[in-house]
Design an enzyme around this catalytic site. Structure first.
Site: not given
Length: 621
Positions: A410-412, A465
């Site tokens: 996840v791009h977090h 990501r």
């Protein structure tokens, strides 16, 4: 076919029907959505925070400008507190609570729901420092995006940006007013004093937005490349509509009617509902007023609003004479390339609500391609929720942590870097990119309930990501899911761990409504006692909902307190834990508790229908 085969086929068909009925556990999906909202919290985290890989952060926000802006929500995978999508998210949380109060209560989730709303509204109250001043953003996207670091390690500037009379932002101030007005309705049955406070701020912010007009991203220009506003007319109509619903004051209804043409409410036919475009929401809310026959002299204009509401719904259901929302081959609404699922979730919630309004009015949706029954509108909303949860060509859940297959890259920032409790040493700006952003392994922290951006227009998805259009989650994508999942769960027939119905003794999540320091006649200016109000259970008897209220009394002074007498007003039910005195509405501590020592506390409970009682100190020694 012999009788045995017929019976076998019938059994098989019945089994398949049961599988379809219980295909998704919306209650579990709802609970995980709340987990994501907890993961996005900024500020000092509460003791009952469930997302343990998160820690306190942003504790000095606003300090450079001399204002307390601690709290609120981080927007997405970054650490900027963008006011416009945050306010829209709170409006959606509150709207879901208003429409599906019974369903949320039956799922034992009202505590988490009210906390999710209040984490935003408390921040908005702080940010609204004067009637015509609203602090609209903390941090800026440019500097934030140069770094890949945990919120707890933040080294990027936490500059705060404000709106005022010389730097207006009618869209942002209007959306914040809408959020506070909707939240006031959501809180009214539980905490009437907080509800009234929210309305005070909502009215002031609407006046500010209306009187001093302008685009917020002209005043806060660093927001422009991230959340560009397409206009503010929809937010002014949106705020006025919510204030009408919250107050019943015809002044606000007259506003949306008088400005219907000028502000585009009856002119704009739209196929999108989002943090930027509220027209469909306004049109559907005003359709409810019309269908409840409360339009009066404004009926003809409200019919024009409903015509546009029908356009939106018909376009979603592919019944709009070709002017429809695009669907992917797998059946997902596809509105924008960047984070498309936020548009699908918002539209699905709106359709679920509209289907309820139509059903209540015994009405049908009239489209160019035919009449549609309300349950068909709801079925389309369900199809979008089911796509999100795994009924799609990839057989992947786009809600992280739900189901057997979901995004793991996840791009977090927080999800992708080891927790500070596991890796106490600071992860620097550049180190984050080199050691964590680019690592091929799955995220060390599962960010449960995050709704990622989702697949492309051909249902393709790249779990990477760096593919931020597809793998970054947002507040505005998740907030509408609370109402949507609650509605669908109430119809699903599931019997899983998130489907308990409260009884009189079944505990539910505590919602701490209000912590107040109360001045006393003995100690002007030095409050010796603090009250912590919470609701610990709810249940229904017939059509009446009852609440079990708990009040903790804490001695915050450095001296023992004796002979404490309390005044309790608006009490309509039974009370335990205090002793009544001969004076009306006055209570004292029980005989076995003569002294409340410094730092110690005691509690009492009461049960009643509706808002909490008002507790104050009469006297003490």
């Amino acid at each position: 076919m012999n009788n045995f085969n017929i019976v076998a086929c019938l059994i098989l068909l019945g089994f398949q029907a049961a599988i379809v009925l219980a295909e998704f556990n919306y209650g579990e999906a709802l609970d995980k959505t709340f987990m994501f909202l907890e993961a996005q919290r900024s500020g000092k985290l509460p003791f009952d925070q469930r997302v343990k890989w998160r820690g306190d952060s942003g504790l000095k926000d606003g300090a450079l400008q001399g204002v307390d802006l601690v709290g609120g929500y981080y927007d997405a995978g970054d650490h900027v507190k963008f006011g416009l999508p945050m306010a829209f998210s709170v409006t959606m949380l509150a709207w879901g609570t208003i429409e599906y109060r019974k369903e949320i209560t039956n799922l034992n989730q009202m505590g988490h729901t009210l906390w999710a709303i209040r984490w935003g509204t408390d921040y908005f109250i702080k940010a609204h420092t004067q009637p015509n001043v609203l602090w609209g953003q903390v941090g800026d996207g440019d500097s934030d995006h140069y770094c890949w670091e945990r919120a707890e390690d933040m080294t990027t500037p936490r500059t705060a940006y404000k709106l005022d009379e010389a730097h207006p932002g009618s869209d942002l101030a209007g959306e914040t007013a809408a959020a506070l007005a909707a939240a006031a309705i959501a809180f009214k049955p539980y905490n009437s004093s907080y509800s009234e406070l929210l309305l005070v701020h909502a009215k002031q912010l609407f006046s500010f937005a209306d009187k001093f007009r302008g685009l917020y991203d002209d005043s806060i220009q660093c927001a422009k490349q991230f959340y560009t506003s397409s206009g503010y007319s929809d937010e002014l109509l949106w705020a006025a509509t919510w204030l009408f619903r919250a107050t019943g004051d015809e002044h606000y209804l007259k506003y949306v009617v008088d400005n219907a043409v000028y502000m585009g409410g009856t002119g704009w036919a739209v196929k999108e509902f989002s943090w930027d475009n509220k027209y469909a929401g306004v049109q559907i809310l005003l359709s409810k007023v019309l269908m409840e026959q409360k339009g009066g002299a404004y009926t003809s204009t409200l019919k024009q609003y409903q015509a546009k509401a029908d356009y939106f719904a018909c376009a979603c259901l592919q019944k709009n004479d070709g002017y429809n929302v695009h669907l992917t081959p797998g059946g997902l609404m596809y509105v924008h390339e960047w984070n498309n699922l936020q548009y699908a979730s918002a539209a699905s919630f709106l359709l679920a609500v509209y289907s309820d309004y139509l059903s209540a009015a015994n009405a049908k949706l009239t489209c160019p391609d035919g009449q549609i029954q309300p349950h068909e509108v709801l079925n389309f909303a369900k199809s979008q929720a089911d796509y999100i949860l795994g009924k799609n060509p990839k057989s992947m859940s786009y809600l992280v942590g739900y189901g057997p297959k979901y995004p793991t890259h996840v791009h977090h920032r927080g999800a992708s870097i080891a927790s500070i409790s596991v890796l106490p040493s600071m992860v620097s700006c550049v180190q984050g990119f080199e050691a964590w952003y680019r690592r091929p392994e799955a995220d060390p922290n599962v960010i449960y309930g995050a709704l990622v951006g989702g697949p492309d227009q051909n249902d393709g998805f790249n779990d990477d990501r760096s593919s931020y259009e597809q793998t970054e989650p947002t507040l505005s994508g998740s907030a509408p899911l609370v109402g949507l999942f609650s509605k669908l769960e109430s119809l699903s027939g599931n019997k899983g761990p998130y489907h308990k119905r409260p009884t009189t003794e079944q505990p539910s999540q505590n919602y701490h409504h209000q912590e107040t320091s109360v001045p006393s006649t003995k100690s002007p200016g030095v409050p010796p006692v603090r009250f912590l109000h919470s609701i610990t259970n709810t249940w229904n008897v017939g059509k009446t909902t009852y609440y079990r209220h708990k009040v903790v009394i804490k001695n915050t002074s450095e001296k023992p307190i004796t002979d404490l007498k309390l005044v309790i007003e608006d009490l309509s039910g039974n009370l335990w834990g205090l002793s009544p005195t001969p004076v009306k509405n006055t209570y004292e501590l029980p005989p076995w508790l003569k002294v409340l020592n410094p730092g110690s506390d005691c509690s009492f409970v009461y049960i009643q229908e509706g808002p909490q009682a008002k507790v104050s100190v009469l006297s003490y020694q």
